[in-house]
Design a protein around this motif. Structure first.
Motif, short mmCIF file in Angstrom:
data_model
loop_
_atom_site.label_atom_id
_atom_site.label_comp_id
_atom_site.label_asym_id
_atom_site.label_seq_id
_atom_site.Cartn_x
_atom_site.Cartn_y
_atom_site.Cartn_z
N LEU A 197 -59.47 52.34 87.35
CA LEU A 197 -58.31 52.20 86.46
C LEU A 197 -58.33 50.85 85.76
CD1 LEU A 197 -55.57 53.87 88.68
CD2 LEU A 197 -56.89 54.88 86.81
N LEU A 198 -58.89 49.84 86.41
CA LEU A 198 -59.06 48.55 85.73
C LEU A 198 -59.99 48.71 84.54
CD1 LEU A 198 -58.86 45.48 85.43
CD2 LEU A 198 -60.71 45.28 87.12
N GLU A 199 -61.05 49.48 84.73
CA GLU A 199 -61.99 49.71 83.63
C GLU A 199 -61.30 50.40 82.47
OE1 GLU A 199 -65.36 53.01 82.98
OE2 GLU A 199 -65.94 51.50 84.47
N ARG A 200 -60.57 51.46 82.75
CA ARG A 200 -59.92 52.20 81.65
C ARG A 200 -58.84 51.36 80.97
NH1 ARG A 200 -60.31 58.72 82.05
NH2 ARG A 200 -62.59 58.64 81.88
N GLY A 201 -58.06 50.64 81.76
CA GLY A 201 -57.03 49.79 81.17
C GLY A 201 -57.61 48.69 80.32
N THR A 202 -58.71 48.11 80.77
CA THR A 202 -59.34 47.03 80.02
C THR A 202 -60.01 47.56 78.75
OG1 THR A 202 -59.75 45.83 82.08
CG2 THR A 202 -61.03 45.16 80.15
N LEU A 203 -60.73 48.67 78.86
CA LEU A 203 -61.37 49.24 77.68
C LEU A 203 -60.34 49.67 76.65
CD1 LEU A 203 -64.31 51.34 79.20
CD2 LEU A 203 -64.39 49.04 78.18
N HIS A 204 -59.22 50.21 77.10
CA HIS A 204 -58.17 50.57 76.14
C HIS A 204 -57.65 49.32 75.43
CE1 HIS A 204 -54.72 52.56 74.31
NE2 HIS A 204 -54.09 51.43 74.59
N SER A 205 -57.43 48.26 76.18
CA SER A 205 -56.93 47.02 75.58
C SER A 205 -57.92 46.47 74.57
CB SER A 205 -56.66 45.99 76.68
OG SER A 205 -55.71 46.48 77.62
N ILE A 206 -59.22 46.54 74.90
CA ILE A 206 -60.25 46.07 73.97
C ILE A 206 -60.28 46.93 72.71
CG2 ILE A 206 -62.75 45.87 73.68
CD1 ILE A 206 -62.86 45.00 76.65
N ALA A 207 -60.14 48.26 72.88
CA ALA A 207 -60.10 49.16 71.72
C ALA A 207 -58.90 48.86 70.83
CB ALA A 207 -60.06 50.61 72.19
N THR A 208 -57.76 48.56 71.45
CA THR A 208 -56.57 48.21 70.67
C THR A 208 -56.81 46.95 69.86
OG1 THR A 208 -55.14 49.24 72.34
CG2 THR A 208 -54.10 47.69 70.81
N GLU A 281 -65.36 42.17 89.39
CA GLU A 281 -64.78 43.33 88.71
C GLU A 281 -64.91 43.20 87.19
OE1 GLU A 281 -61.03 45.07 91.14
OE2 GLU A 281 -60.81 42.98 90.52
N LEU A 282 -64.58 42.01 86.68
CA LEU A 282 -64.56 41.81 85.24
C LEU A 282 -65.96 41.72 84.65
CD1 LEU A 282 -61.58 39.30 84.97
CD2 LEU A 282 -61.55 41.76 84.54
N ALA A 283 -66.95 41.32 85.46
CA ALA A 283 -68.32 41.20 84.96
C ALA A 283 -68.84 42.51 84.42
CB ALA A 283 -69.23 40.69 86.07
N GLN A 284 -68.43 43.61 85.03
CA GLN A 284 -68.88 44.93 84.61
C GLN A 284 -68.27 45.35 83.27
OE1 GLN A 284 -68.54 47.78 87.93
NE2 GLN A 284 -68.28 46.02 89.28
N LEU A 285 -67.26 44.62 82.82
CA LEU A 285 -66.54 44.96 81.60
C LEU A 285 -66.77 43.93 80.49
CD1 LEU A 285 -63.23 45.98 83.41
CD2 LEU A 285 -64.94 47.53 82.45
N GLY A 286 -67.72 43.06 80.70
CA GLY A 286 -68.02 42.04 79.70
C GLY A 286 -67.82 40.63 80.19
N GLY A 287 -67.11 40.48 81.31
CA GLY A 287 -66.90 39.16 81.89
C GLY A 287 -65.55 38.57 81.52
N ARG A 288 -65.05 37.71 82.40
CA ARG A 288 -63.72 37.12 82.21
C ARG A 288 -63.59 36.38 80.89
NH1 ARG A 288 -59.98 36.28 85.86
NH2 ARG A 288 -61.46 36.60 87.57
N ALA A 289 -64.57 35.56 80.55
CA ALA A 289 -64.47 34.74 79.34
C ALA A 289 -64.40 35.60 78.09
CB ALA A 289 -65.67 33.78 79.27
N GLU A 290 -65.22 36.65 78.02
CA GLU A 290 -65.24 37.50 76.84
C GLU A 290 -63.93 38.28 76.71
OE1 GLU A 290 -67.52 41.54 75.42
OE2 GLU A 290 -68.77 39.93 76.23
N ILE A 291 -63.43 38.81 77.82
CA ILE A 291 -62.19 39.57 77.78
C ILE A 291 -61.02 38.67 77.40
CG2 ILE A 291 -60.57 40.94 79.15
CD1 ILE A 291 -63.04 41.81 80.84
N GLU A 292 -60.99 37.47 77.99
CA GLU A 292 -59.92 36.53 77.65
C GLU A 292 -59.96 36.19 76.17
OE1 GLU A 292 -58.05 32.27 79.12
OE2 GLU A 292 -60.23 32.55 79.21
N GLU A 293 -61.14 35.99 75.63
CA GLU A 293 -61.27 35.67 74.21
C GLU A 293 -60.71 36.79 73.33
OE1 GLU A 293 -64.76 34.51 70.93
OE2 GLU A 293 -65.28 34.89 73.02
#
Length: 460
Positions: A197-208, A281-293
């Motif tokens: 669910l972290l993956e789906r929530g994060t990917l949705h946020s990135i898509a938004t 967890e976040l590394a699999q989704l691009g990493g903390r720094a990229e997601i925060e950016e």
């Protein structure tokens, strides 16, 4: 918008105290006068709450308001009513596969009640805790099931409009997935395939951030830093993005300000939530720094657009491209006018957006970026100073709404135009009233040095 640097959170406390007094009166008035058998109250007509069928997305605000009222005042009658109403009325929302609103309905009720138990404000009760937790676990998984895969192999939670439709609103609803994930839950599919669910929530946020928010980078002829599209449309056969659209705004190429506000609050909240997840967890989704950016860019852009395109007192008109807005002249240099003859105000966008401004301001300040942090923080206080006073604060004892001059669906003509007026005004909405209470509680807790208010308080 003219940001006031003379305001402090403490200076707003008298207005906040008055808001809670009026809020109690409004909740009691609705309880006495509204017939719940008719359906969920949505917005007012001539001061009385009525319903408007689209989807059932406002009941969590109705009963969540009771939780917030108890939280702020300690009045136990509101807590007991919230508990009773959550048990009796919210189960259908937990298992509702047809909407994108789980973060609104269920985190506002089950989540707030569980947060209070975690804080020791409600006595510890194992069965009650288990009840709230299972509701939140299931809600997050049900929300995550509404998934459309995009061409890049990522995807988004699609709106009630269908699998082609990404709504900007839903960035504030991914909280349901984040809470469920932190409670140890996953989405289980065929052959026991487990989806994070972290993956789906994060990917949705990135898509938004990628499709619903513009950054002045030449995407189209109307690409302006911070502009948002209410709806992003995809070809579900191949996952390609097709175009911007709007359901409640004027067009796909103008900015519906409540959609803008959902993005402001949603990205700021997701920035705050990042510290709850591990680097692994976040590394699999691009990493903390990229997601925060990505989140930070989305939050700053939308908050900047709000500041640049809002009346001087921090209250926006319903759409920055509304067709008759030009008749108001340079409206950003003047105080908002809900009684003008041309285009409505949407105070609910201010209630939602102010929280985004404050959270972003605090986030940046905590990171040492004090100059930028102060700008957003003071902008949030400026909007609240106006919102928590007349003509926006509803002082009429017969009016069921708390915050006046909210708009629901201007294109569909759903909003009431009072006698003697040319545009909708003078009415309230469940989401506007709830978010005014929520941002009031946010500031109230800061002023009283209480635990920081966040939806992740639902996770022990």
């Amino acid at each position: 918008m003219q940001i006031r640097n003379d305001l402090t959170a403490a200076s707003l406390q008298p207005k906040i105290d008055k808001l809670w007094q009026l809020s109690a009166e409004k909740i009691n008035l609705i309880s006495r006068e509204y017939d719940n058998s008719k359906g969920t109250p949505v917005f007012t007509v001539n001061g009385k709450y009525t319903l408007r069928g689209w989807t059932e997305w406002t009941q969590g605000f109705q009963y969540g308001a009771e939780v917030l009222q108890f939280d702020a005042t300690g009045e136990t009658q509101f807590l007991e009513s919230a508990r009773k109403n959550t048990v009796s009325s919210m189960a259908s929302h937990v298992g509702h596969f047809g909407v994108h609103d789980h973060g609104f309905n269920n985190v506002s009720t089950y989540g707030n009640l569980l947060r209070l138990m975690n804080e020791g404000r409600i006595e510890e009760n194992e069965w009650e805790r288990n009840f709230y937790e299972i509701a939140l676990k299931i809600s997050g998984a049900v929300q995550a099931k509404r998934w459309t895969t995009t061409k890049d192999g990522q995807g988004f939670i699609h709106s009630f409009n269908g699998p082609h439709s990404l709504f900007v609103d839903t960035i504030r609803s991914v909280r349901a997935l984040m809470v469920s994930h932190l409670l140890g839950h996953s989405l289980m599919g065929e052959n026991d395939v487990k989806t994070s669910l972290l993956e789906r929530g994060t990917l949705h946020s990135i898509a938004t951030a990628k499709y619903a928010v513009y950054y002045g980078e030449g995407r189209d002829s109307y690409d302006i830093w911070g502009r948002t599209a209410h709806e992003s449309v995809f070809n579900t056969n191949d996952g390609n993005y097709r175009c911007p659209n709007s359901q409640q705004g004027f067009s796909g190429f103008t900015t519906w300000t409540r959609g803008l506000a959902w993005a402001m609050a949603g990205f700021a909240e997701q920035l705050e939530s990042l510290s709850s997840f591990s680097d692994e967890e976040l590394a699999q989704l691009g990493g903390r720094a990229e997601i925060e950016e990505i989140y930070l860019k989305g939050a700053k852009a939308t908050c900047d657009f709000y500041i640049d395109n809002t009346a001087s007192d921090g209250i926006p008109y319903w759409d920055t491209g509304a067709p008759q807005l030009y008749k108001l002249g340079d409206y950003t240099s003047r105080t908002s006018d809900p009684y003008n003859e041309f285009e409505p105000i949407d105070s609910s966008a201010a209630a939602i957006g102010a929280q985004g401004l404050l959270r972003l301001g605090k986030y940046l300040n905590d990171k040492g970026e004090t100059e930028q942090g102060k700008k957003y923080w003071q902008a949030g206080l400026t909007a609240l100073d106006s919102l928590f006073a007349e003509p926006y604060l509803s002082t009429d004892p017969t009016h069921q709404g708390l915050i006046l001059h909210s708009i629901y669906h201007r294109p569909n003509g759903w909003d009431n135009i009072p006698a003697g007026q040319k545009i909708p005004c003078g009415e309230s909405s469940m989401w506007g009233d709830y978010h005014a209470r929520e941002v009031a509680l946010y500031v109230d807790r800061i002023n009283k040095n209480l635990p920081y208010y966040t939806y992740l308080g639902a996770v022990k």
